[in-house]
Design a protein around this motif. Structure first.
Motif, PDB file in Angstrom:
ATOM      1  N   TRP A  23       0.718  -1.132  -0.029  1.00  0.00           N
ATOM      2  CA  TRP A  23       0.105   0.027   0.038  1.00  0.00           C
ATOM      3  C   TRP A  23       0.980   1.142  -0.224  1.00  0.00           C
ATOM      4  O   TRP A  23       1.872   1.237   0.657  1.00  0.00           O
ATOM      5  CB  TRP A  23      -0.856  -0.044   1.123  1.00  0.00           C
ATOM      6  CG  TRP A  23      -1.883   0.838   1.498  1.00  0.00           C
ATOM      7  CD1 TRP A  23      -1.746   2.237   1.695  1.00  0.00           C
ATOM      8  CD2 TRP A  23      -3.384   0.804   1.313  1.00  0.00           C
ATOM      9  NE1 TRP A  23      -3.119   2.954   1.768  1.00  0.00           N
ATOM     10  CE2 TRP A  23      -4.033   2.077   1.680  1.00  0.00           C
ATOM     11  CE3 TRP A  23      -4.091  -0.243   1.110  1.00  0.00           C
ATOM     12  CZ2 TRP A  23      -5.358   2.274   1.524  1.00  0.00           C
ATOM     13  CZ3 TRP A  23      -5.412  -0.358   1.085  1.00  0.00           C
ATOM     14  CH2 TRP A  23      -6.084   1.153   1.299  1.00  0.00           C
ATOM     15  N   ALA A  35      -7.056   3.411   4.438  1.00  0.00           N
ATOM     16  CA  ALA A  35      -8.283   2.640   4.160  1.00  0.00           C
ATOM     17  C   ALA A  35      -9.440   2.848   4.773  1.00  0.00           C
ATOM     18  O   ALA A  35     -10.625   2.527   4.004  1.00  0.00           O
ATOM     19  CB  ALA A  35      -7.872   1.051   5.022  1.00  0.00           C
ATOM     20  N   GLU A 128     -14.810  -4.531   2.962  1.00  0.00           N
ATOM     21  CA  GLU A 128     -13.864  -3.908   2.297  1.00  0.00           C
ATOM     22  C   GLU A 128     -12.658  -3.429   3.070  1.00  0.00           C
ATOM     23  O   GLU A 128     -11.460  -3.612   2.954  1.00  0.00           O
ATOM     24  CB  GLU A 128     -14.243  -3.234   0.934  1.00  0.00           C
ATOM     25  CG  GLU A 128     -13.240  -3.100  -0.013  1.00  0.00           C
ATOM     26  CD  GLU A 128     -13.509  -2.215  -0.965  1.00  0.00           C
ATOM     27  OE1 GLU A 128     -14.818  -2.014  -1.260  1.00  0.00           O
ATOM     28  OE2 GLU A 128     -12.964  -1.470  -1.568  1.00  0.00           O
ATOM     29  N   SER A 132      -8.872  -4.572   3.988  1.00  0.00           N
ATOM     30  CA  SER A 132      -7.754  -3.877   3.354  1.00  0.00           C
ATOM     31  C   SER A 132      -6.775  -3.431   4.764  1.00  0.00           C
ATOM     32  O   SER A 132      -5.484  -3.550   4.819  1.00  0.00           O
ATOM     33  CB  SER A 132      -8.064  -2.272   3.142  1.00  0.00           C
ATOM     34  OG  SER A 132      -9.093  -2.553   1.866  1.00  0.00           O
ATOM     35  N   TYR A 136      -3.216  -5.094   4.129  1.00  0.00           N
ATOM     36  CA  TYR A 136      -2.050  -4.109   3.922  1.00  0.00           C
ATOM     37  C   TYR A 136      -1.662  -3.579   5.065  1.00  0.00           C
ATOM     38  O   TYR A 136      -0.245  -3.037   4.973  1.00  0.00           O
ATOM     39  CB  TYR A 136      -2.538  -3.002   3.125  1.00  0.00           C
ATOM     40  CG  TYR A 136      -2.744  -3.542   1.520  1.00  0.00           C
ATOM     41  CD1 TYR A 136      -1.838  -3.984   0.667  1.00  0.00           C
ATOM     42  CD2 TYR A 136      -4.309  -3.732   1.352  1.00  0.00           C
ATOM     43  CE1 TYR A 136      -2.075  -4.210  -0.634  1.00  0.00           C
ATOM     44  CE2 TYR A 136      -4.648  -4.188  -0.088  1.00  0.00           C
ATOM     45  CZ  TYR A 136      -3.468  -4.347  -0.828  1.00  0.00           C
ATOM     46  OH  TYR A 136      -3.829  -5.217  -2.148  1.00  0.00           O
ATOM     47  N   VAL A 144      -8.810  -9.128  -0.503  1.00  0.00           N
ATOM     48  CA  VAL A 144      -9.885  -7.850  -0.418  1.00  0.00           C
ATOM     49  C   VAL A 144     -10.631  -7.928  -1.837  1.00  0.00           C
ATOM     50  O   VAL A 144      -9.849  -8.009  -2.977  1.00  0.00           O
ATOM     51  CB  VAL A 144      -9.049  -6.508  -0.499  1.00  0.00           C
ATOM     52  CG1 VAL A 144      -9.952  -5.470  -0.429  1.00  0.00           C
ATOM     53  CG2 VAL A 144      -8.050  -6.432   0.818  1.00  0.00           C
ATOM     54  N   ASP A 146     -13.619  -5.974  -4.421  1.00  0.00           N
ATOM     55  CA  ASP A 146     -14.260  -4.539  -4.414  1.00  0.00           C
ATOM     56  C   ASP A 146     -14.961  -4.661  -5.605  1.00  0.00           C
ATOM     57  O   ASP A 146     -15.078  -5.584  -6.290  1.00  0.00           O
ATOM     58  CB  ASP A 146     -13.213  -3.468  -4.358  1.00  0.00           C
ATOM     59  CG  ASP A 146     -12.148  -3.589  -5.599  1.00  0.00           C
ATOM     60  OD1 ASP A 146     -12.309  -4.442  -6.422  1.00  0.00           O
ATOM     61  OD2 ASP A 146     -11.393  -2.536  -5.872  1.00  0.00           O
ATOM     62  N   ASN A 184      -1.778  -9.427  -1.958  1.00  0.00           N
ATOM     63  CA  ASN A 184      -1.308  -7.941  -1.649  1.00  0.00           C
ATOM     64  C   ASN A 184      -1.442  -7.413  -3.270  1.00  0.00           C
ATOM     65  O   ASN A 184      -2.127  -6.501  -3.915  1.00  0.00           O
ATOM     66  CB  ASN A 184      -0.231  -7.773  -1.179  1.00  0.00           C
ATOM     67  CG  ASN A 184       0.571  -6.310  -1.440  1.00  0.00           C
ATOM     68  OD1 ASN A 184       0.061  -5.755  -2.378  1.00  0.00           O
ATOM     69  ND2 ASN A 184       1.191  -6.047  -0.266  1.00  0.00           N
ATOM     70  N   HIS A 187      -4.544  -7.979  -5.561  1.00  0.00           N
ATOM     71  CA  HIS A 187      -5.811  -7.022  -5.291  1.00  0.00           C
ATOM     72  C   HIS A 187      -5.349  -5.727  -6.223  1.00  0.00           C
ATOM     73  O   HIS A 187      -6.325  -5.031  -6.761  1.00  0.00           O
ATOM     74  CB  HIS A 187      -6.151  -6.595  -4.026  1.00  0.00           C
ATOM     75  CG  HIS A 187      -7.181  -5.701  -3.805  1.00  0.00           C
ATOM     76  ND1 HIS A 187      -8.576  -5.516  -4.243  1.00  0.00           N
ATOM     77  CD2 HIS A 187      -7.045  -4.342  -3.128  1.00  0.00           C
ATOM     78  CE1 HIS A 187      -8.996  -4.607  -4.208  1.00  0.00           C
ATOM     79  NE2 HIS A 187      -8.292  -3.735  -3.290  1.00  0.00           N
TER      80      HIS A 187
END
Ligand code: SF4
Length: 218
Positions: A23, A35, A128, A132, A136, A144, A146, A184, A187
């Motif tokens: 992230w 997030a 979500e 996250s 992250y 995750v 979305d 990681n 996503h």
């Protein structure tokens, strides 16, 4: 895992776009703040808010829990729904201070699903956002999903529109190795494809997944 469509898609995306370095934050706490602020808004607007918080030296659980509401709203205004998001930030920080002396390290020191249940119990934190944070910031293996994930995998013909968050997450997690760095990157790559290529009007001619896709527009 031979012929695993989920891994095949990951490999194609990774080959096309390379590592996404998510992230994009300087600390785990900054990741949590990002997030919470990022729901329904572009990342560039979140960056503005985080920059403001940093400039005022407010990027800590103590400082955010004590800040005056009006001042906080002004600093995070770029993230839309800033009043709700401000309240969520403060709730999270107060919870962390009260139960873990402000230490993310202590909060995160538990099983993934125990942590997930606990975070989902905090007011205003949805699936979500919580996932996250777990992936992250806590760096634990949870997938995750979305709106981009749903749109792309529907178009690919792998899922249907009516799938819910939990079932979609389970589909990824039961078809992939339980690997934090894979989750990681995967996503992040889905978000890249959804933002830049598989948009509302898809740019199939530029899509690395076109040979796998049922909805490809030639
Ligand atoms: S080929 Fe087109 S519809 Fe299919 S995933 Fe790519 S951009 Fe989306």
């Amino acid at each position: 895992m031979e012929n695993n469509i989920f891994l095949a898609i990951f490999e194609k995306l990774f080959e096309a776009y390379g590592p996404q370095h998510w992230w994009p934050a300087g600390s785990d706490f900054e990741t949590v703040v990002g997030a919470i602020l990022t729901q329904s808004v572009s990342w560039s607007n979140v960056e503005k808010a985080i920059k403001n918080l940093k400039r005022e030296d407010l990027l800590s659980p103590r400082a955010l829990s004590e800040i005056d509401d009006e001042k906080l709203h002004g600093l995070i205004r770029s993230t839309r729904f800033y009043k709700q998001k401000g309240e969520r930030l403060k709730n999270f920080c107060r919870y962390l201070l009260k139960n873990y002396d402000g230490s993310l390290y202590r909060l995160f020191d538990k099983d993934v699903y125990e942590l997930r249940e606990e975070l989902l119990g905090l007011k205003g934190l949805g699936e979500e956002t919580v996932d996250s944070i777990i992936l992250y910031a806590a760096k634990k293996p949870i997938f995750v999903v979305d709106a981009y994930t749903k749109r792309i995998f529907c178009r690919l013909g792998i899922i249907t529109e009516d799938i819910d968050y939990k079932s979609l997450q389970k589909l990824f997690m039961s078809n992939l190795p339980l690997d934090t760095s894979l989750f990681n990157e995967y996503h992040a790559l889905i978000v890249k494809l959804g933002k830049e290529v598989c948009r509302t009007k898809p740019g199939c001619g530029f899509c690395p997944l076109s040979d796998l896709c049922k909805e490809v527009k030639k």
